[in-house]
Write a protein that holds these residues in place. Structure first.
Motif, PDB file in Angstrom:
ATOM      1  N   ARG A 193       1.144  -8.760  -8.252  1.00  0.00           N
ATOM      2  CA  ARG A 193       0.896  -7.987  -9.471  1.00  0.00           C
ATOM      3  C   ARG A 193       1.390  -6.554  -9.323  1.00  0.00           C
ATOM      4  N   ILE A 194       1.159  -5.981  -8.156  1.00  0.00           N
ATOM      5  CA  ILE A 194       1.563  -4.585  -7.944  1.00  0.00           C
ATOM      6  C   ILE A 194       3.082  -4.465  -7.929  1.00  0.00           C
ATOM      7  N   TYR A 195       3.771  -5.380  -7.245  1.00  0.00           N
ATOM      8  CA  TYR A 195       5.233  -5.344  -7.267  1.00  0.00           C
ATOM      9  C   TYR A 195       5.756  -5.593  -8.677  1.00  0.00           C
ATOM     10  N   GLY A 196       5.100  -6.479  -9.422  1.00  0.00           N
ATOM     11  CA  GLY A 196       5.502  -6.717 -10.802  1.00  0.00           C
ATOM     12  C   GLY A 196       5.379  -5.466 -11.645  1.00  0.00           C
ATOM     13  N   PHE A 197       4.303  -4.714 -11.444  1.00  0.00           N
ATOM     14  CA  PHE A 197       4.107  -3.465 -12.195  1.00  0.00           C
ATOM     15  C   PHE A 197       5.182  -2.447 -11.850  1.00  0.00           C
ATOM     16  N   TRP A 198       5.450  -2.284 -10.547  1.00  0.00           N
ATOM     17  CA  TRP A 198       6.438  -1.282 -10.157  1.00  0.00           C
ATOM     18  C   TRP A 198       7.854  -1.712 -10.526  1.00  0.00           C
ATOM     19  N   GLN A 238       0.837  -1.204   0.000  1.00  0.00           N
ATOM     20  CA  GLN A 238       0.000   0.000   0.000  1.00  0.00           C
ATOM     21  C   GLN A 238       0.873   1.256   0.000  1.00  0.00           C
ATOM     22  N   PHE A 239       1.924   1.233   0.825  1.00  0.00           N
ATOM     23  CA  PHE A 239       2.813   2.392   0.886  1.00  0.00           C
ATOM     24  C   PHE A 239       3.519   2.613  -0.454  1.00  0.00           C
ATOM     25  N   LEU A 240       4.076   1.530  -1.015  1.00  0.00           N
ATOM     26  CA  LEU A 240       4.795   1.651  -2.278  1.00  0.00           C
ATOM     27  C   LEU A 240       3.878   2.167  -3.378  1.00  0.00           C
ATOM     28  N   ASN A 241       2.668   1.657  -3.383  1.00  0.00           N
ATOM     29  CA  ASN A 241       1.714   2.075  -4.405  1.00  0.00           C
ATOM     30  C   ASN A 241       1.421   3.567  -4.301  1.00  0.00           C
ATOM     31  N   ARG A 242       1.223   4.049  -3.068  1.00  0.00           N
ATOM     32  CA  ARG A 242       0.955   5.488  -2.882  1.00  0.00           C
ATOM     33  C   ARG A 242       2.157   6.327  -3.274  1.00  0.00           C
ATOM     34  N   TYR A 243       3.335   5.886  -2.834  1.00  0.00           N
ATOM     35  CA  TYR A 243       4.543   6.680  -3.056  1.00  0.00           C
ATOM     36  C   TYR A 243       4.876   6.787  -4.547  1.00  0.00           C
ATOM     37  N   LEU A 244       4.972   5.631  -5.207  1.00  0.00           N
ATOM     38  CA  LEU A 244       5.370   5.656  -6.605  1.00  0.00           C
ATOM     39  C   LEU A 244       4.290   6.242  -7.495  1.00  0.00           C
ATOM     40  N   SER A 245       3.041   6.026  -7.119  1.00  0.00           N
ATOM     41  CA  SER A 245       1.947   6.635  -7.879  1.00  0.00           C
ATOM     42  C   SER A 245       2.057   8.151  -7.846  1.00  0.00           C
ATOM     43  N   GLN A 300      -5.513   4.079  -5.061  1.00  0.00           N
ATOM     44  CA  GLN A 300      -6.534   3.058  -4.800  1.00  0.00           C
ATOM     45  C   GLN A 300      -7.077   2.477  -6.103  1.00  0.00           C
ATOM     46  N   THR A 301      -7.296   3.362  -7.084  1.00  0.00           N
ATOM     47  CA  THR A 301      -7.793   2.892  -8.380  1.00  0.00           C
ATOM     48  C   THR A 301      -6.743   2.033  -9.069  1.00  0.00           C
ATOM     49  N   LEU A 302      -5.476   2.445  -8.967  1.00  0.00           N
ATOM     50  CA  LEU A 302      -4.402   1.666  -9.587  1.00  0.00           C
ATOM     51  C   LEU A 302      -4.332   0.268  -8.972  1.00  0.00           C
ATOM     52  N   GLU A 303      -4.416   0.177  -7.639  1.00  0.00           N
ATOM     53  CA  GLU A 303      -4.364  -1.136  -6.988  1.00  0.00           C
ATOM     54  C   GLU A 303      -5.542  -2.005  -7.420  1.00  0.00           C
ATOM     55  N   ALA A 304      -6.726  -1.413  -7.461  1.00  0.00           N
ATOM     56  CA  ALA A 304      -7.913  -2.169  -7.882  1.00  0.00           C
ATOM     57  C   ALA A 304      -7.770  -2.645  -9.321  1.00  0.00           C
ATOM     58  N   PHE A 305      -7.206  -1.804 -10.184  1.00  0.00           N
ATOM     59  CA  PHE A 305      -7.046  -2.150 -11.594  1.00  0.00           C
ATOM     60  C   PHE A 305      -6.016  -3.261 -11.771  1.00  0.00           C
ATOM     61  N   THR A 308      -4.683 -15.779  -0.375  1.00  0.00           N
ATOM     62  CA  THR A 308      -4.293 -15.859  -1.783  1.00  0.00           C
ATOM     63  C   THR A 308      -4.718 -14.619  -2.559  1.00  0.00           C
ATOM     64  N   THR A 309      -5.876 -14.066  -2.232  1.00  0.00           N
ATOM     65  CA  THR A 309      -6.306 -12.830  -2.897  1.00  0.00           C
ATOM     66  C   THR A 309      -5.301 -11.718  -2.654  1.00  0.00           C
ATOM     67  N   ARG A 310      -4.864 -11.600  -1.396  1.00  0.00           N
ATOM     68  CA  ARG A 310      -3.912 -10.548  -1.047  1.00  0.00           C
ATOM     69  C   ARG A 310      -2.537 -10.816  -1.657  1.00  0.00           C
ATOM     70  N   LEU A 311      -2.098 -12.051  -1.604  1.00  0.00           N
ATOM     71  CA  LEU A 311      -0.788 -12.408  -2.129  1.00  0.00           C
ATOM     72  C   LEU A 311      -0.696 -12.124  -3.628  1.00  0.00           C
ATOM     73  N   LEU A 312      -1.695 -12.531  -4.389  1.00  0.00           N
ATOM     74  CA  LEU A 312      -1.657 -12.311  -5.833  1.00  0.00           C
ATOM     75  C   LEU A 312      -1.787 -10.835  -6.174  1.00  0.00           C
ATOM     76  N   SER A 313      -2.552 -10.122  -5.380  1.00  0.00           N
ATOM     77  CA  SER A 313      -2.684  -8.686  -5.603  1.00  0.00           C
ATOM     78  C   SER A 313      -1.341  -7.984  -5.434  1.00  0.00           C
ATOM     79  N   LEU A 314      -0.657  -8.278  -4.345  1.00  0.00           N
ATOM     80  CA  LEU A 314       0.620  -7.584  -4.124  1.00  0.00           C
ATOM     81  C   LEU A 314       1.679  -8.056  -5.122  1.00  0.00           C
TER      82      LEU A 314
END
Length: 808
Positions: free
Chosen positions: A764-769, A151-158, A258-263, A756-762
């Motif tokens: 994907r987000i780390y992969g994007f960043w 969550q922090f990384l997503n906010r910061y880099l976004s 928040q929208t980026l994480e959801a997407f 698993t929902t949380r693990l796959l979500s993060l």
């Protein structure tokens, strides 16, 4: 914290501090005191001297409460003070009571001297320092946000990227254009050539989809959307496609984290996952209870099954069901040729209840068949891991028919292999510690030379440093696993700075405030573990058979002890007999409380009954100790010890059978990294008493959904259990109240679906960043530094160990 020291010295309690320190100093053979010892000694001092100001608010009490260590050297005393999460400082108090701060280097040198391992030329010792590599990366500021890294990384880099609209749109467009699987293009095709065109076409597609029924299948829309430039992957229905495209439209026009994480959480980015679990007997049958095999096997198997389910659901929701794309989850482990009746000699084993989850076993190279044909202790396998990773890479690529999208390491050896694989394959990778041995074995780093022949901690702790810093993200089961509590450091925190005398000093080993840390607790296998009240899911034959086994059946081969009165309330525990699990400590607790013996029976499921049945020295020692404790406290007729390994289904039913009789479960471990048995007992409805040292501190809400116990204080532990039993006798509904709260606690927080929902979500987000920052030179610099440590520090020592194995 120097203010607190100065305040004590300037107060009326100054003389008391001096007197207390004098008392400690008088113990000539002990110059190094840890927090628990300090607290006990201070309580004794206060009682003897009848301190009038003994409340928690006095300055001296505050100082003692935050003191982690005291080290006496010559006329000085050194204080290591903890004043909050991830905050420690060291000070030296001279004989004249002057106070000076102690830098990390000086503190490490002091610790070396306490064990007479001080390097003659202290400046010549290797210093490991990762701090400079974190100076260029974003860091969490508030300690309470540690473990919420994604969550922090997503906010910061976004926030950084969103400042430059054109660059942001270009990055997102390029990222979406990359998505394909086995040559099949996903998300957008060549009809969309630029970020500007993407924005226009998204709005056009939204208009088209909004005029269709929300339930209409994607297949009915596919060709029209393709003509606009959109390939499968947006959703399985018109409604889902509209939602996903709406998120993209919002990101292109007015982005927010928040929208980026959801997407990103919706994108089909992960299809192939590798879970690395090298050591031990890894299989689905006949392995639990063997050396180096336990909760990690259960964790990885359950995680693999549920990851496949989640990937299948994600693909269905993305509209890719029936496209020929199937998720693959592979558990990479070690093949053991002499498998002792298990399936650990099979290269491939299908995981039960799955469509495409496999255990892939790769053997260690036969440097010495007498060793590599057999099980090798987790403390001894370091010399095999580099070549294992090379061989595993070839086997994985062949089995998966392509590169994995995500690699997850488990335990130190698996984490090191995950690093080596991810570095070669250029894949996002995460690590899961399960347990860090450095926290389990007191002073294991300080006395590593004395323990090296048995445990090889110099290799293990070096591998931990490599894996922790190399990983894209770290999965922790609990917050305290990372940074502990206000009173005690966490497992990862113990790697912040430490000494390996005469080998190296770790000046800064891990950055606790890095956004790589994420708390994602595991779940419980709900197919087996469910509330005792779900009678429709329980089998009568199993209940009758296991009730007989647990309480009454004569079976000298597998059971020790007959109960004089099987109707007494049962106190139950189940674990392998090793020192850390502390079942012998629970027997001692029971033995020291005649009142507990009067009102309860103690039932233990503990693997083995006889010394000759085990090759594990520690297990043999604990077997002897358990017999000795039963005899010492004359617990015959009050204790029943089941020397057997129960299947998962039988284990679950035994919990429920104990719950049928309104019993309790006690987990008395000296330290528990997480506590899977705690979850299992709670979800079945058993009021649970668990160690306050480790993960159970977060699982249980004390005196609400369970109870904390201090396993080092057996009398106090007995009192807590006895208090609960007394309340149940006074209030017939009290047991049920705690039982229901325990069940609710697990279902609200600790399910595999949540995990698993949380693990796959993060992931994907780390992969994007990782994609957006792929030119990050600082990250590459760190990996080069890590490789240097691997080749110049880890590898030579691993080679030496391997040469010993070559000798037989």
């Amino acid at each position: 914290m120097s203010e607190l020291l100065h305040a004590v010295l300037e107060s009326e309690e100054r003389s008391e501090l001096r007197q207390f320190l004098h008392q400690l100093r008088q113990q000539q053979d002990k110059g190094y005191w840890l927090r628990n010892e300090i607290l006990i000694a201070f309580d004794e001092y206060s009682n003897v001297h009848e301190r009038k100001q003994s409340g928690p608010t006095t300055l001296l009490n505050k100082l003692i409460a935050c003191t982690q260590e005291m080290i006496f050297e010559n006329e000085s005393v050194y204080f290591v003070l903890r004043f909050g999460i991830a905050s420690e400082e060291a000070y030296r108090m001279s004989e004249e009571l002057s106070i000076d701060p102690v830098p990390v280097r000086e503190l490490l040198q002091l610790r070396d001297r306490t064990v007479n391992r001080s390097h003659p030329n202290e400046g010549d010792l290797l210093e490991i320092d990762f701090q400079p590599f974190y100076d260029y990366s974003p860091l969490v500021r508030d300690p309470k946000n540690i473990g919420r890294g994604v969550q922090f990384l997503n906010r910061y880099l976004s926030s950084k990227l969103f400042q430059y609209a054109q660059q942001w749109q270009k990055t997102l467009f390029q990222f979406l254009s990359l998505h394909r699987h086995d040559g099949v293009q996903l998300l957008i095709n060549e009809r969309i050539q630029s970020p500007q065109q993407l924005s226009v076409q998204v709005k056009r597609a939204l208009q088209y989809v909004s005029n269709r029924s929300a339930e209409e299948a994607f297949t009915d829309l596919r060709f029209e959307l393709q003509s606009m430039g959109f390939e499968p992957g947006w959703g399985n229905t018109a409604g889902r496609v509209w939602e996903t495209l709406g998120l993209l439209d919002e990101l292109l026009d007015s982005p927010d984290p928040q929208t980026l994480e959801a997407f990103l959480s919706r994108l089909p980015m992960i299809f192939r996952i590798v879970l690395v679990s090298v050591h031990g007997w890894f299989g689905q049958e006949g392995v639990l209870g063997r050396p180096d095999t336990g909760g990690q096997v259960v964790y990885v198997l359950d995680q693999a099954r549920n990851l496949e389910k989640q990937l299948q659901e994600d693909l269905r929701l993305a509209g890719l069901e029936g496209s020929g794309i199937e998720p693959k989850v592979t558990i990479l482990s070690r093949l053991i040729p002499n498998s002792d009746g298990t399936r650990c000699n099979e290269e491939m084993e299908k995981v039960y209840g799955t469509d495409n989850v496999w255990i892939l076993r790769v053997p260690f190279r036969e440097f010495n068949p007498d060793k590599t044909q057999n099980w090798i202790s987790r403390f001894e396998i370091w010399g095999y891991l580099e070549t294992y990773a090379i061989d595993a890479e070839k086997a994985l690529l062949a089995q998966m028919q392509g590169r994995p999208d995500l690699i997850l390491g488990n335990y130190t050896d698996g984490n090191l292999v995950a690093f080596l694989l991810a570095r070669r394959l250029k894949v996002t990778h995460g690590i899961i510690a399960h347990a860090l041995e450095k926290s389990k074995y007191l002073f294991s780093n300080l006395y590593w030379q004395d323990l090296e022949d048995q445990y090889h901690f110099s290799l293990q702790f070096t591998a931990d440093l490599i894996a922790m810093n190399a990983a894209d993200f770290v999965i922790s089961s609990t917050y305290q696993e990372i940074v502990g509590t206000p009173d005690s450091p966490g497992q990862y925190e113990s790697y912040r700075h430490f000494t390996m005398p005469e080998l190296y000093h770790v000046i800064h080993g891990i950055e606790l405030f890095s956004p790589k840390f994420n708390v994602v607790p595991p779940g419980v296998n709900e197919s087996y573990f469910f509330p005792y009240t779900n009678t429709q899911d329980r089998l009568l034959d199993d209940i009758e058979r296991l009730t007989d086994v647990v309480f009454t059946k004569d079976d000298p081969e597998h059971v020790f002890g007959r109960l004089d009165d099987p109707t007494k309330r049962p106190i139950f525990s189940m674990a392998r007999l090793d020192r850390i699990k502390n079942l012998t400590g629970l027997a001692e607790c029971f033995g020291k409380s005649p009142e507990l013996q009067e009102r309860c029976n103690l039932i233990l499921v503990a693997g083995k009954l006889r010394i000759e049945e085990t090759t594990d020295h520690e297990e043999a020692t604990e077997i002897e100790k358990l017999y000795r404790t039963i005899d010492e406290y004359n617990l015959h007729g009050k204790v029943r010890w089941l020397g057997m390994r129960l299947s998962k289904g039988d284990s679950a039913e035994v919990y429920r059978i104990i719950a049928d009789r309104e019993g309790v479960f006690v987990q008395p471990a000296l330290f528990e990294a997480f506590g899977l048995t705690v979850l299992e007992s709670m979800i079945t409805g058993l009021p649970t008493f668990a160690t306050r040292f480790g993960g159970p501190l977060e699982i249980i809400q004390d005196r609400v959904s369970g109870f904390y116990v201090n396993p080092t204080q057996p009398e106090e532990m007995a009192e807590i259990i006895l208090e609960f039993v007394s309340k149940c006798d006074q209030n017939p509904d009290y047991w049920n109240q705690v039982s229901q709260r325990a069940i609710a606690r697990v279902y609200s927080t600790y399910t595999w679906k949540i995990h698993t929902t949380r693990l796959l979500s993060l992931a994907r987000i780390y992969g994007f960043w990782n994609y957006t920052t792929k030119e990050n030179n600082e990250r590459e610099d760190m990996l080069r530094y890590i490789e240097t440590l691997f080749h110049l520090l880890f590898k030579p020592r691993a080679k030496n160990l391997l040469q010993k194995h070559m000798g037989g």
